[in-house]
Design an enzyme around this catalytic site. Structure first.
Site, PDB file in Angstrom:
ATOM      1  N   CYS A  37       6.599  25.658  -0.331  1.00  0.00           N
ATOM      2  CA  CYS A  37       6.399  24.216  -0.184  1.00  0.00           C
ATOM      3  C   CYS A  37       7.553  23.479  -0.853  1.00  0.00           C
ATOM      4  O   CYS A  37       8.055  23.907  -1.900  1.00  0.00           O
ATOM      5  CB  CYS A  37       5.081  23.803  -0.829  1.00  0.00           C
ATOM      6  SG  CYS A  37       4.740  22.048  -0.644  1.00  0.00           S
ATOM      7  N   TYR A  51       9.260  14.537   2.692  1.00  0.00           N
ATOM      8  CA  TYR A  51      10.031  15.783   2.725  1.00  0.00           C
ATOM      9  C   TYR A  51      11.523  15.531   2.919  1.00  0.00           C
ATOM     10  O   TYR A  51      12.181  16.114   3.780  1.00  0.00           O
ATOM     11  CB  TYR A  51       9.463  16.742   3.793  1.00  0.00           C
ATOM     12  CG  TYR A  51       8.046  17.140   3.470  1.00  0.00           C
ATOM     13  CD1 TYR A  51       7.785  17.907   2.334  1.00  0.00           C
ATOM     14  CD2 TYR A  51       6.973  16.713   4.235  1.00  0.00           C
ATOM     15  CE1 TYR A  51       6.490  18.247   1.989  1.00  0.00           C
ATOM     16  CE2 TYR A  51       5.676  17.047   3.900  1.00  0.00           C
ATOM     17  CZ  TYR A  51       5.441  17.811   2.791  1.00  0.00           C
ATOM     18  OH  TYR A  51       4.154  18.133   2.450  1.00  0.00           O
ATOM     19  N   HIS A  68      -8.089   8.028  -3.407  1.00  0.00           N
ATOM     20  CA  HIS A  68      -8.599   6.712  -3.818  1.00  0.00           C
ATOM     21  C   HIS A  68      -9.707   6.755  -4.854  1.00  0.00           C
ATOM     22  O   HIS A  68     -10.022   5.726  -5.440  1.00  0.00           O
ATOM     23  CB  HIS A  68      -9.084   5.935  -2.585  1.00  0.00           C
ATOM     24  CG  HIS A  68      -7.973   5.671  -1.613  1.00  0.00           C
ATOM     25  ND1 HIS A  68      -7.753   6.455  -0.521  1.00  0.00           N
ATOM     26  CD2 HIS A  68      -6.998   4.729  -1.603  1.00  0.00           C
ATOM     27  CE1 HIS A  68      -6.687   6.022   0.137  1.00  0.00           C
ATOM     28  NE2 HIS A  68      -6.203   4.977  -0.503  1.00  0.00           N
ATOM     29  N   HIS A  99       0.811  -1.213   0.000  1.00  0.00           N
ATOM     30  CA  HIS A  99       0.000   0.000   0.000  1.00  0.00           C
ATOM     31  C   HIS A  99       0.848   1.268   0.000  1.00  0.00           C
ATOM     32  O   HIS A  99       1.636   1.490   0.923  1.00  0.00           O
ATOM     33  CB  HIS A  99      -0.921  -0.009   1.230  1.00  0.00           C
ATOM     34  CG  HIS A  99      -1.790   1.198   1.308  1.00  0.00           C
ATOM     35  ND1 HIS A  99      -1.915   1.957   2.445  1.00  0.00           N
ATOM     36  CD2 HIS A  99      -2.569   1.784   0.364  1.00  0.00           C
ATOM     37  CE1 HIS A  99      -2.746   2.955   2.205  1.00  0.00           C
ATOM     38  NE2 HIS A  99      -3.153   2.878   0.950  1.00  0.00           N
ATOM     39  N   ARG A 152      -1.696  24.630   1.569  1.00  0.00           N
ATOM     40  CA  ARG A 152      -1.259  23.241   1.483  1.00  0.00           C
ATOM     41  C   ARG A 152      -1.688  22.536   2.774  1.00  0.00           C
ATOM     42  O   ARG A 152      -1.065  22.691   3.839  1.00  0.00           O
ATOM     43  CB  ARG A 152       0.278  23.202   1.305  1.00  0.00           C
ATOM     44  CG  ARG A 152       0.796  21.912   0.655  1.00  0.00           C
ATOM     45  CD  ARG A 152       0.787  20.760   1.599  1.00  0.00           C
ATOM     46  NE  ARG A 152       1.250  19.538   0.983  1.00  0.00           N
ATOM     47  CZ  ARG A 152       0.467  18.454   0.801  1.00  0.00           C
ATOM     48  NH1 ARG A 152      -0.806  18.468   1.158  1.00  0.00           N
ATOM     49  NH2 ARG A 152       0.972  17.363   0.273  1.00  0.00           N
TER      50      ARG A 152
END
Ligand code: HEM
Ligand code: MTE
Ligand code: MO
Length: 467
Positions: A184, A322, A65, A40, A137
């Site tokens: 970001c 990150y 999903h 997964h 974000r």
């Protein structure tokens, strides 16, 4: 084909561990996903939350999903159907129903959770980005925080935890203001994705914005809790937890080095103001961490808890996301445990005008954009080329004057240059140099990484000249 066996929800509910096999339902169908648990992409612990039950309630939280390829994977594991009397579907309550309204000009990258950036040409119209246009974000639904009962928990050095109200934060500690750009890690990821597919949101060039932040100095609050200016062996990282939680109850979390938190200028903020207004809900109301010069991900919003530790934050976002990697690392070989977490960001610049594919007149062309560097290094110079990088012009910079080492905010730049007579197309390019003479890499491929972070190659915009 032969009809599928029929099960009750109770029978499905008996398969809720790898030992008993993992079954789930979706609609009227039953799936044995035991073999997929390990594969997964969202991790084992997440998928196991659905074990023995219905997927709908959990998938309402993770809209990733609702894509055909995900349903295709699921279909491959079908083992049965629910008995007719059990076929009423659970109607998930939308966990995002309480999110705030947003500005319609934002380009939405993902609705739930909400991720959006302003159109590039609007981004550089203002030195301070209006709050409504500031990129957003979020990893989870926006929590609804009652300002009256809100308490910031600060774990003290001797096991005592302080609980500070908003009023205390505003009245006990002097208000400090800092103009800082927030970027970001995934800004400009779409360019990396074009070189080779990466995993993550398809950000353009505007997953960064600038604001004047106001709040208490983090170091004042840490000192008040009893921490020394210089960290000891047990004081190497300052960790933050948000009040936004996923379905397993895990909060969004991150940490920064103790030395950054205590930094001699005290520019790390517990911010309750953004551009002179109360912090908007999308940006962390009522309190967020503002760590200037450091990647967006460490600027924890809806701050609930601060702790100090020998270790970095154990959160997924500090440990397993990150981080940067070599272009040679893929999802089969990646080892998150050995790569350093991103903190200070590298030098960055991009063109916001003209837009890619624009038709421009002959004669002269005006090019606009932004430039910024992490760690307070500031921008030394921006070079612009109208011929793909063969010849260069130095752009004019505009921005707040900030002290060396504390240049937290971007420079907006502009250049008007000659369009070579007879040219029908132009490759407009920009690159910035920061105060340490760090430069942007010329191409994306050598800095490509599987997560698509730290995308800071020369920015190139192709336009046509219309005679
Ligand atoms: C991501 C499949 C159950 C949480 C994904 C992706 C797939 C997938 C294919 C990658 C999607 C993409 O990037 O395009 C499945 C299947 C499941 C299942 C087949 C059930 C049989 C769950 C459950 C949860 C969950 C129950 C949470 C409670 C997540 C998260 C991600 C993800 C958080 C995103 C990871 C990231 O940001 O990279 N899942 N999933 N999944 N899944 Fe699931
Ligand atoms: N803090 C919390 N609690 N939850 C989050 O999802 N996202 C982080 C950071 N802080 C996030 C968070 C990331 S990845 C970024 S880039 C910035 O917030 C974005 O801040 P903004 O929405 O104010 O632009
Ligand atoms: Mo981010």
């Amino acid at each position: 084909g032969a009809p599928y066996p029929v099960f009750t929800r109770q029978e499905v509910g008996q398969h809720r561990s790898l030992a008993d096999r993992v079954w789930v339902t979706y609609g009227n169908e039953v799936f044995d996903i035991t073999d997929f648990v390990e594969l997964h992409p969202g991790g084992q612990s997440k998928i196991l939350l659905a074990a023995g039950g219905a997927l709908e309630l959990l998938w309402a939280m993770y809209a990733v999903h609702s894509q055909e390829h995900v349903l295709g994977i699921l279909r491959g594991y079908k083992v049965g159907e629910l008995s007719p009397e059990e076929q009423s579907q659970p109607t998930p309550e939308d966990p995002y129903a309480g999110d705030p309204p947003r500005h319609p000009a934002l380009k939405v990258n993902s609705l739930k959770p909400f991720n959006a950036e302003p159109p590039a040409e609007l981004l550089t119209e203002n030195y301070l980005t209006p709050n409504q246009l500031f990129f957003k974000r979020n990893h989870l639904p926006v929590p609804a925080v009652d300002p009256a009962s809100y308490r910031l928990q600060v774990e003290g050095p001797r096991g005592r935890t302080l609980a500070l109200s908003l009023h205390e934060l505003k009245s006990r500690f002097p208000k400090h203001e800092v103009t800082a750009t927030l970027q970001c890690a995934g800004n400009r990821r779409s360019e990396m994705n074009r070189v080779r597919p990466v995993k993550g949101l398809e950000w353009g060039v505007a997953a960064l914005s600038t604001a004047r932040w106001g709040g208490a100095r983090l170091r004042d609050v840490l000192a008040h809790a009893g921490y020394p200016e210089e960290g000891q062996a047990g004081e190497q990282h300052v960790g933050f937890e948000g009040l936004d939680q996923d379905l397993s109850g895990a909060a969004y979390g991150a940490s920064i080095p103790y030395s950054t938190a205590m930094g001699c200028h005290g520019d790390v903020l517990l911010a309750y103001e953004m551009n002179g207004e109360e912090l908007p809900r999308d940006h962390g109301y009522p309190l967020r961490v503002g760590v200037p010069g450091v990647v967006g991900a460490r600027n924890v919003k809806w701050l609930g808890r601060i702790s100090v530790s020998r270790e970095e934050s154990q959160s997924h976002w500090q440990q397993n996301d990150y981080k940067g990697f070599s272009p040679s690392v893929d999802w089969d070989t990646v080892d998150f445990s050995t790569a350093p977490a991103i903190q200070e960001l590298p030098v960055q610049s991009a063109i916001t005008e003209p837009a890619p594919g624009a038709a421009v007149p002959p004669g002269e062309l005006t090019v606009k954009g932004y430039a910024w560097s992490g760690g307070g290094r500031g921008v030394g110079r921006v070079d612009v080329s109208l011929d793909g990088g063969r010849t260069w012009h130095v752009a004019e910079l505009k921005g707040e004057e900030q002290a060396p080492g504390r240049a937290w905010a971007w420079q907006l730049w502009q250049l008007t240059g000659p369009v070579a007579p007879g040219s029908t197309e132009l490759d407009v390019v920009c690159k910035a140099v920061d105060a340490s003479y760090n430069v942007q890499p010329d191409t994306v491929a050598p800095i490509w990484n599987l997560r698509g972070v730290l995308s800071n190659a020369w920015h190139r915009v192709h336009v046509t000249v219309v005679q």
